[in-house]
Design an enzyme around this catalytic site. Structure first.
Site, PDB file in Angstrom:
ATOM      1  N   THR A 114     -39.015 -50.725  27.346  1.00  0.00           N
ATOM      2  CA  THR A 114     -40.464 -50.608  27.375  1.00  0.00           C
ATOM      3  C   THR A 114     -40.825 -49.722  28.549  1.00  0.00           C
ATOM      4  OG1 THR A 114     -40.728 -52.605  28.713  1.00  0.00           O
ATOM      5  CG2 THR A 114     -40.925 -52.864  26.323  1.00  0.00           C
ATOM      6  N   SER A 115     -42.007 -49.135  28.502  1.00  0.00           N
ATOM      7  CA  SER A 115     -42.413 -48.198  29.548  1.00  0.00           C
ATOM      8  C   SER A 115     -42.797 -48.880  30.849  1.00  0.00           C
ATOM      9  CB  SER A 115     -43.592 -47.354  29.064  1.00  0.00           C
ATOM     10  OG  SER A 115     -43.204 -46.602  27.933  1.00  0.00           O
TER      11      SER A 115
END
Length: 188
Positions: free
Chosen positions: A8-9
Protein backbone atom coordinates in the site's frame (compact mmCIF):
# COMPACT_ATOMS: atom_id res chain seq x y z
CA UNK A 1 7.00 -22.14 -4.27
CA UNK A 2 4.35 -19.44 -4.41
CA UNK A 3 5.59 -16.06 -3.16
CA UNK A 4 3.23 -13.14 -2.55
CA UNK A 5 3.87 -9.40 -2.59
CA UNK A 6 1.50 -6.86 -1.01
CA UNK A 7 1.91 -3.09 -0.99
CA UNK A 8 0.00 0.00 0.00
CA UNK A 9 1.16 3.56 -0.55
CA UNK A 10 0.71 4.74 3.03
CA UNK A 11 0.47 3.32 6.51
CA UNK A 12 -3.12 4.61 6.74
CA UNK A 13 -4.25 2.03 4.17
CA UNK A 14 -4.44 -0.88 6.63
CA UNK A 15 -7.71 -2.22 5.15
CA UNK A 16 -6.15 -2.40 1.68
CA UNK A 17 -3.11 -4.24 2.98
CA UNK A 18 -5.29 -6.67 4.96
CA UNK A 19 -7.38 -7.42 1.87
CA UNK A 20 -4.26 -8.11 -0.20
CA UNK A 21 -2.83 -10.40 2.48
CA UNK A 22 -6.15 -12.28 2.68
CA UNK A 23 -6.23 -12.78 -1.11
CA UNK A 24 -2.59 -13.86 -1.24
CA UNK A 25 -3.17 -16.39 1.54
CA UNK A 26 -6.22 -17.74 -0.31
CA UNK A 27 -4.04 -18.10 -3.44
CA UNK A 28 -1.78 -20.45 -1.49
CA UNK A 29 1.27 -18.26 -0.97
CA UNK A 30 4.00 -19.99 1.01
CA UNK A 31 5.70 -16.69 1.85
CA UNK A 32 4.46 -13.09 1.61
CA UNK A 33 6.53 -9.92 1.41
CA UNK A 34 4.69 -6.74 2.40
CA UNK A 35 5.42 -3.03 2.61
CA UNK A 36 3.75 0.33 2.91
CA UNK A 37 5.58 2.64 0.55
CA UNK A 38 4.75 4.67 -2.55
CA UNK A 39 5.30 2.90 -5.87
CA UNK A 40 6.90 6.08 -7.17
CA UNK A 41 9.77 5.72 -4.68
CA UNK A 42 11.40 2.68 -6.27
CA UNK A 43 14.50 3.12 -4.09
CA UNK A 44 12.45 2.45 -0.93
CA UNK A 45 10.72 -0.69 -2.19
CA UNK A 46 13.03 -3.04 -0.33
CA UNK A 47 10.45 -5.79 0.17
CA UNK A 48 9.78 -6.01 -3.57
CA UNK A 49 13.50 -6.38 -4.15
CA UNK A 50 13.63 -9.01 -1.39
CA UNK A 51 10.74 -10.93 -2.96
CA UNK A 52 12.43 -10.95 -6.37
CA UNK A 53 15.72 -12.04 -4.77
CA UNK A 54 13.87 -14.78 -2.87
CA UNK A 55 12.19 -16.49 -5.83
CA UNK A 56 13.92 -19.43 -7.50
CA UNK A 57 13.52 -21.47 -10.67
CA UNK A 58 9.93 -22.69 -10.96
CA UNK A 59 8.53 -20.22 -8.37
CA UNK A 60 5.65 -17.82 -8.97
CA UNK A 61 5.42 -14.28 -7.62
CA UNK A 62 1.80 -13.31 -7.01
CA UNK A 63 0.30 -9.83 -6.61
CA UNK A 64 -3.37 -9.00 -6.22
CA UNK A 65 -3.39 -6.13 -8.74
CA UNK A 66 -0.97 -4.78 -11.32
CA UNK A 67 -0.78 -1.35 -9.66
CA UNK A 68 0.50 -2.95 -6.44
CA UNK A 69 3.60 -4.07 -8.33
CA UNK A 70 4.65 -1.34 -10.75
CA UNK A 71 3.68 2.22 -11.69
CA UNK A 72 5.37 2.31 -15.08
CA UNK A 73 5.68 -0.05 -18.01
CA UNK A 74 9.49 0.01 -17.97
CA UNK A 75 9.51 -0.95 -14.29
CA UNK A 76 6.93 -3.69 -14.88
CA UNK A 77 8.99 -5.14 -17.72
CA UNK A 78 12.12 -4.90 -15.56
CA UNK A 79 10.41 -6.94 -12.82
CA UNK A 80 9.15 -9.51 -15.33
CA UNK A 81 12.61 -9.78 -16.93
CA UNK A 82 14.18 -10.24 -13.48
CA UNK A 83 11.74 -13.03 -12.67
CA UNK A 84 12.22 -14.65 -16.08
CA UNK A 85 16.01 -14.63 -15.63
CA UNK A 86 15.52 -16.60 -12.41
CA UNK A 87 13.09 -19.02 -14.06
CA UNK A 88 10.11 -17.60 -12.15
CA UNK A 89 6.78 -16.23 -13.36
CA UNK A 90 4.38 -13.48 -12.32
CA UNK A 91 0.69 -13.97 -11.59
CA UNK A 92 -1.81 -11.13 -11.13
CA UNK A 93 -4.89 -12.35 -9.29
CA UNK A 94 -7.39 -9.61 -10.21
CA UNK A 95 -6.79 -10.19 -13.92
CA UNK A 96 -6.11 -13.91 -13.82
CA UNK A 97 -2.90 -13.31 -15.75
CA UNK A 98 0.12 -15.59 -15.58
CA UNK A 99 3.35 -14.61 -17.36
CA UNK A 100 4.16 -18.29 -17.60
CA UNK A 101 1.99 -18.29 -20.73
CA UNK A 102 2.50 -16.35 -23.99
CA UNK A 103 -0.96 -14.78 -23.64
CA UNK A 104 -0.15 -13.73 -20.08
CA UNK A 105 3.06 -12.04 -21.20
CA UNK A 106 1.20 -10.11 -23.90
CA UNK A 107 -1.61 -9.09 -21.57
CA UNK A 108 0.74 -7.76 -18.88
CA UNK A 109 2.55 -5.60 -21.43
CA UNK A 110 -0.71 -4.24 -22.88
CA UNK A 111 -2.26 -3.60 -19.46
CA UNK A 112 0.89 -1.93 -18.19
CA UNK A 113 0.84 0.38 -21.20
CA UNK A 114 -2.83 1.24 -20.62
CA UNK A 115 -2.19 1.94 -16.92
CA UNK A 116 0.72 4.26 -17.78
CA UNK A 117 -1.45 6.01 -20.40
CA UNK A 118 -4.27 6.52 -17.88
CA UNK A 119 -1.86 8.00 -15.36
CA UNK A 120 -0.44 10.42 -17.93
CA UNK A 121 -3.96 11.51 -18.93
CA UNK A 122 -4.88 12.05 -15.26
CA UNK A 123 -1.75 14.15 -14.67
CA UNK A 124 -2.46 16.18 -17.81
CA UNK A 125 -6.02 16.88 -16.62
CA UNK A 126 -4.68 17.85 -13.21
CA UNK A 127 -2.23 20.32 -14.77
CA UNK A 128 -5.00 21.78 -16.94
CA UNK A 129 -7.29 22.15 -13.91
CA UNK A 130 -4.58 23.92 -11.91
CA UNK A 131 -3.82 26.26 -14.82
CA UNK A 132 -7.53 27.12 -15.19
CA UNK A 133 -7.91 27.70 -11.44
CA UNK A 134 -4.82 29.95 -11.43
CA UNK A 135 -6.19 31.96 -14.36
CA UNK A 136 -9.46 32.44 -12.44
CA UNK A 137 -7.58 33.41 -9.28
CA UNK A 138 -8.94 30.39 -7.39
CA UNK A 139 -5.72 28.41 -7.04
CA UNK A 140 -3.66 29.31 -4.01
CA UNK A 141 -1.30 26.34 -3.89
CA UNK A 142 -0.45 24.53 -0.71
CA UNK A 143 -0.36 26.37 2.58
CA UNK A 144 3.21 27.39 3.48
CA UNK A 145 4.34 25.25 6.39
CA UNK A 146 7.29 27.36 7.50
CA UNK A 147 5.22 30.51 7.83
CA UNK A 148 2.81 28.77 10.19
CA UNK A 149 5.73 27.79 12.42
CA UNK A 150 7.50 31.16 12.55
CA UNK A 151 6.60 31.85 16.21
CA UNK A 152 7.94 28.45 17.27
CA UNK A 153 11.09 28.94 15.20
CA UNK A 154 11.79 32.34 16.76
CA UNK A 155 11.13 30.96 20.26
CA UNK A 156 13.56 28.05 19.72
CA UNK A 157 16.21 30.36 18.28
CA UNK A 158 15.71 32.68 21.27
CA UNK A 159 16.30 29.71 23.59
CA UNK A 160 19.71 29.23 21.99
CA UNK A 161 19.01 26.33 19.62
CA UNK A 162 20.97 26.32 16.37
CA UNK A 163 19.31 26.60 12.95
CA UNK A 164 19.87 22.93 12.08
CA UNK A 165 18.36 21.77 15.36
CA UNK A 166 15.39 24.14 14.96
CA UNK A 167 14.81 22.83 11.44
CA UNK A 168 14.72 19.25 12.72
CA UNK A 169 12.47 20.09 15.67
CA UNK A 170 9.96 21.98 13.51
CA UNK A 171 10.22 19.75 10.42
CA UNK A 172 11.02 22.59 8.05
CA UNK A 173 14.04 23.37 5.89
CA UNK A 174 17.06 25.04 7.44
CA UNK A 175 16.83 27.77 4.80
CA UNK A 176 13.31 28.53 6.05
CA UNK A 177 14.68 28.91 9.58
CA UNK A 178 17.17 31.51 8.32
CA UNK A 179 14.45 33.33 6.34
CA UNK A 180 12.29 33.55 9.46
CA UNK A 181 15.28 34.59 11.58
CA UNK A 182 16.20 37.35 9.12
CA UNK A 183 12.61 38.54 8.76
CA UNK A 184 12.37 37.45 5.13
CA UNK A 185 9.57 35.68 3.32
CA UNK A 186 8.98 32.63 5.48
CA UNK A 187 6.46 31.19 3.04
CA UNK A 188 9.11 29.86 0.69
Amino acid sequence: MIVGYARTSTTEQEAGLSAQLRDLEAAGCDKVFREQVSSVDREARRELEAAIDYVRDGDTLIVTKLDRLARSVPHLLEVIDGLKAKGATLRILAMDIDTGTPTGKLMVSVLGSVAAFEREIMLERQREGIAKAKAEGKYKGRKPTAQAKSEEVLRLLGEGHGATEVAKLTCIARASVYRIKNGGDAAR
